[in-house]
Design a protein around this motif. Sequence first.
Motif, PDB file in Angstrom:
ATOM      1  N   ASN A 275       0.784  -1.252   0.000  1.00 50.49           N
ATOM      2  CA  ASN A 275       0.000   0.000   0.000  1.00 50.49           C
ATOM      3  C   ASN A 275       0.813   1.299   0.000  1.00 50.49           C
ATOM      4  OD1 ASN A 275      -2.328  -1.476  -0.018  1.00 50.49           O
ATOM      5  ND2 ASN A 275      -2.678  -1.335   2.178  1.00 50.49           N
ATOM      6  N   GLN A 276       2.045   1.257  -0.523  1.00 58.69           N
ATOM      7  CA  GLN A 276       2.789   2.510  -0.622  1.00 58.69           C
ATOM      8  C   GLN A 276       3.326   2.649  -2.055  1.00 58.69           C
ATOM      9  OE1 GLN A 276       4.692   4.055   2.848  1.00 58.69           O
ATOM     10  NE2 GLN A 276       4.698   2.080   3.876  1.00 58.69           N
ATOM     11  N   LYS A 277       3.683   3.877  -2.413  1.00 58.51           N
ATOM     12  CA  LYS A 277       4.193   4.165  -3.752  1.00 58.51           C
ATOM     13  C   LYS A 277       5.668   4.569  -3.674  1.00 58.51           C
ATOM     14  CE  LYS A 277       0.537   3.644  -6.373  1.00 58.51           C
ATOM     15  NZ  LYS A 277       0.555   2.726  -7.516  1.00 58.51           N
ATOM     16  N   VAL A 278       6.390   4.276  -4.745  1.00 56.27           N
ATOM     17  CA  VAL A 278       7.829   4.569  -4.778  1.00 56.27           C
ATOM     18  C   VAL A 278       8.069   6.006  -5.263  1.00 56.27           C
ATOM     19  CG1 VAL A 278      10.023   3.975  -5.901  1.00 56.27           C
ATOM     20  CG2 VAL A 278       8.435   2.162  -5.180  1.00 56.27           C
ATOM     21  N   LEU A 279       8.978   6.689  -4.589  1.00 58.55           N
ATOM     22  CA  LEU A 279       9.453   8.010  -5.037  1.00 58.55           C
ATOM     23  C   LEU A 279      10.951   7.903  -5.289  1.00 58.55           C
ATOM     24  CD1 LEU A 279       7.378   8.543  -2.392  1.00 58.55           C
ATOM     25  CD2 LEU A 279       7.551  10.847  -3.312  1.00 58.55           C
ATOM     26  N   ARG A 280      11.437   8.683  -6.251  1.00 58.94           N
ATOM     27  CA  ARG A 280      12.836   8.582  -6.670  1.00 58.94           C
ATOM     28  C   ARG A 280      13.542   9.940  -6.651  1.00 58.94           C
ATOM     29  NH1 ARG A 280      15.262   4.233  -8.849  1.00 58.94           N
ATOM     30  NH2 ARG A 280      13.975   2.365  -8.882  1.00 58.94           N
ATOM     31  N   GLY A 281      14.862   9.898  -6.454  1.00 58.51           N
ATOM     32  CA  GLY A 281      15.715  11.037  -6.773  1.00 58.51           C
ATOM     33  C   GLY A 281      16.205  11.937  -5.661  1.00 58.51           C
ATOM     34  N   GLY A 282      15.614  11.868  -4.455  1.00 50.48           N
ATOM     35  CA  GLY A 282      16.112  12.710  -3.361  1.00 50.48           C
ATOM     36  C   GLY A 282      15.602  14.139  -3.451  1.00 50.48           C
ATOM     37  N   SER A 283      15.785  14.877  -2.371  1.00 49.11           N
ATOM     38  CA  SER A 283      15.290  16.258  -2.312  1.00 49.11           C
ATOM     39  C   SER A 283      16.375  17.181  -1.783  1.00 49.11           C
ATOM     40  CB  SER A 283      14.068  16.338  -1.402  1.00 49.11           C
ATOM     41  OG  SER A 283      14.458  16.369  -0.037  1.00 49.11           O
ATOM     42  N   PHE A 284      16.032  18.462  -1.655  1.00 49.64           N
ATOM     43  CA  PHE A 284      17.011  19.425  -1.123  1.00 49.64           C
ATOM     44  C   PHE A 284      17.388  19.102   0.324  1.00 49.64           C
ATOM     45  CE2 PHE A 284      12.952  21.476   0.030  1.00 49.64           C
ATOM     46  CZ  PHE A 284      13.191  21.785   1.358  1.00 49.64           C
ATOM     47  N   ALA A 285      16.638  18.201   0.948  1.00 49.66           N
ATOM     48  CA  ALA A 285      16.939  17.834   2.337  1.00 49.66           C
ATOM     49  C   ALA A 285      17.708  16.513   2.432  1.00 49.66           C
ATOM     50  CB  ALA A 285      15.648  17.746   3.138  1.00 49.66           C
ATOM     51  N   THR A 286      18.032  15.886   1.306  1.00 47.38           N
ATOM     52  CA  THR A 286      18.750  14.602   1.311  1.00 47.38           C
ATOM     53  C   THR A 286      20.262  14.841   1.314  1.00 47.38           C
ATOM     54  OG1 THR A 286      16.987  13.783  -0.147  1.00 47.38           O
ATOM     55  CG2 THR A 286      18.908  12.348   0.168  1.00 47.38           C
ATOM     56  N   PRO A 287      21.005  14.226   2.246  1.00 43.25           N
ATOM     57  CA  PRO A 287      22.469  14.385   2.218  1.00 43.25           C
ATOM     58  C   PRO A 287      23.088  13.779   0.942  1.00 43.25           C
ATOM     59  CG  PRO A 287      21.739  13.531   4.347  1.00 43.25           C
ATOM     60  CD  PRO A 287      20.547  13.472   3.425  1.00 43.25           C
ATOM     61  N   GLN A 288      24.161  14.401   0.466  1.00 36.75           N
ATOM     62  CA  GLN A 288      24.808  13.938  -0.777  1.00 36.75           C
ATOM     63  C   GLN A 288      25.243  12.480  -0.708  1.00 36.75           C
ATOM     64  OE1 GLN A 288      28.024  16.748  -1.260  1.00 36.75           O
ATOM     65  NE2 GLN A 288      26.717  18.291  -2.229  1.00 36.75           N
ATOM     66  N   LEU A 289      25.804  12.088   0.434  1.00 37.44           N
ATOM     67  CA  LEU A 289      26.329  10.724   0.553  1.00 37.44           C
ATOM     68  C   LEU A 289      25.212   9.674   0.539  1.00 37.44           C
ATOM     69  CD1 LEU A 289      28.869   8.956   1.083  1.00 37.44           C
ATOM     70  CD2 LEU A 289      28.469   9.282   3.527  1.00 37.44           C
ATOM     71  N   HIS A 290      23.985  10.119   0.830  1.00 35.88           N
ATOM     72  CA  HIS A 290      22.869   9.198   1.031  1.00 35.88           C
ATOM     73  C   HIS A 290      22.147   8.821  -0.263  1.00 35.88           C
ATOM     74  CE1 HIS A 290      19.914   7.202   3.491  1.00 35.88           C
ATOM     75  NE2 HIS A 290      18.927   7.923   3.032  1.00 35.88           N
ATOM     76  N   ILE A 291      22.237   9.686  -1.278  1.00 35.60           N
ATOM     77  CA  ILE A 291      21.374   9.466  -2.448  1.00 35.60           C
ATOM     78  C   ILE A 291      22.034   8.555  -3.491  1.00 35.60           C
ATOM     79  CG2 ILE A 291      22.153  11.508  -3.777  1.00 35.60           C
ATOM     80  CD1 ILE A 291      18.547  10.086  -3.432  1.00 35.60           C
ATOM     81  N   ARG A 292      21.218   7.781  -4.150  1.00 31.46           N
ATOM     82  CA  ARG A 292      21.624   6.993  -5.313  1.00 31.46           C
ATOM     83  C   ARG A 292      20.468   7.050  -6.312  1.00 31.46           C
ATOM     84  NH1 ARG A 292      22.788   4.580  -0.981  1.00 31.46           N
ATOM     85  NH2 ARG A 292      20.710   3.665  -0.835  1.00 31.46           N
ATOM     86  N   ALA A 293      20.788   6.837  -7.594  1.00 33.02           N
ATOM     87  CA  ALA A 293      19.711   6.835  -8.597  1.00 33.02           C
ATOM     88  C   ALA A 293      18.821   5.600  -8.436  1.00 33.02           C
ATOM     89  CB  ALA A 293      20.302   6.894 -10.001  1.00 33.02           C
ATOM     90  N   THR A 294      19.327   4.579  -7.741  1.00 28.72           N
ATOM     91  CA  THR A 294      18.524   3.359  -7.545  1.00 28.72           C
ATOM     92  C   THR A 294      17.703   3.412  -6.243  1.00 28.72           C
ATOM     93  OG1 THR A 294      20.423   2.321  -6.458  1.00 28.72           O
ATOM     94  CG2 THR A 294      20.121   1.866  -8.811  1.00 28.72           C
ATOM     95  N   TYR A 295      17.850   4.488  -5.489  1.00 28.40           N
ATOM     96  CA  TYR A 295      17.212   4.630  -4.164  1.00 28.40           C
ATOM     97  C   TYR A 295      15.688   4.612  -4.296  1.00 28.40           C
ATOM     98  CZ  TYR A 295      17.020   6.456   0.669  1.00 28.40           C
ATOM     99  OH  TYR A 295      16.813   6.625   2.017  1.00 28.40           O
ATOM    100  N   ARG A 296      15.037   3.739  -3.504  1.00 30.48           N
ATOM    101  CA  ARG A 296      13.574   3.648  -3.526  1.00 30.48           C
ATOM    102  C   ARG A 296      13.009   4.203  -2.225  1.00 30.48           C
ATOM    103  NH1 ARG A 296      11.857  -2.286  -4.359  1.00 30.48           N
ATOM    104  NH2 ARG A 296      10.123  -1.520  -5.596  1.00 30.48           N
TER     105      ARG A 296
END
Length: 425
Positions: free
Chosen positions: A381-402
């Motif tokens: 019952n949840q939907k996937v969002l991609r890409g990170g936001s202005f609040a996401t740390p640089q080290l934390h994000i990946r293009a595969t991040y769900r």
Amino acid sequence: MQIVAPLEIEDYVIQTADFMSPPRWHIGHTSWFFETVLQAHKPGYRVYSEDFLFYFNSYYEGFGERIERPKRGTKSRPTVKETVAYRNHIDEQILAVLKSPERLPDAETVLSLVRLGLEHEMQHQELLVYDIKHLLCDQFDAPLKPLPKSPIKIEGMAEIEGGLFRLGYERAQSPRSRDFAFDNEKPAHQVFLHDFAIDKAPASNGDFLEFINEGAYQNFRWWFSEGWETVNREQWRAPLYWELHDGEWMIRDFSGLHSAASRKDEPVSHVSYFEASAFAKWAGKRLPTEAEWEKAACYDARRKVRTAFPWGDTDPSSGNSNLFENDFWSVAPIGAFPEGANGYGCQQMIGDVWEWTTSDYVPYPGFKSEFDEYNDKWFVNQKVLRGGSFATPQLHIRATYRNFFHAHERWMTSGFRCAKDLATD
Ligand SMILES: [Fe+2]
């Protein structure tokens, strides 16, 4: 601790909605996570406080009883001072373990749990930004910098060829700095895509203002049934943090109250999946699947290779994406990061806003849980969002991040970009 530094002591304990948590809870909970590692793996470790275990556990059944989420703001104890002391104590214990991990019976497991704990802490850094926004918004004295200007106007859609695409995270394909991924990004596997088009830019406040001004929040035909019920029940007329002042839509954010028209070139944010889907239908488009999004973000059609990020294999920087280290505490104008574009001309796929996809948050084929109750118990019952936001740390994000949220949620920095089928004969 830098994020919460501008807070006054009273700010740490208030809960302004069921879905947010008081800042004090986040700073204790992230240490609680590390304390569970000490409990399980450090011989002779003595629990700091049973009360803290109860208050700072989030949702882990396996770690015992816990306070209900909506009640985190109903208790004044542990105090902020006690919470900071707890945090310092756990930090010291973990650092001692890291100094000589070889003394532990299962060093490799501990190191991988500590890495998970750091990723977990980065997730809570981002949640803190959302929660402080809900708590204080324009009264929070964050270290804001002026927003960059956009040198270019971004319009239109990129056409992307279908065929087989390998979806998900593969360590062998990733640069060294991206040697971690959550279990839910694995295993990489083949999926088939039809030819599709995807917007070069995320939907903007200006686009969304048109949608509102055409009466879309009053017209059932754009909405899913559940979305329409939510619009009516919650009296939604615009995204969260939009306010109507003398007939003009205004957006409240960390830098104050601005007319939506003056921010028309920024990505729209704080929209639910329901609102993103309604907009897409109104615009004669649809939202992308997560596989389409990932192919658009990572596939270099000219060289026929997959890259870690839209711009290639180098790490995110303040020049190619708007992530937390940019210190904007805001979305940036569309087109402000031309260095971050991919070969198809898509802009800002990483950073600014998490982008809703139509994909259900379910395990990939062959999924193996690497940590109980972390990702695996949310596969419904949840939907996937991609890409990170202005609040996401640089080290934390990946293009595969769900990332994943429920269709009605919108207190996080959520936006979207639309896609479209390409005509087939
Ligand atoms: Fe957590």
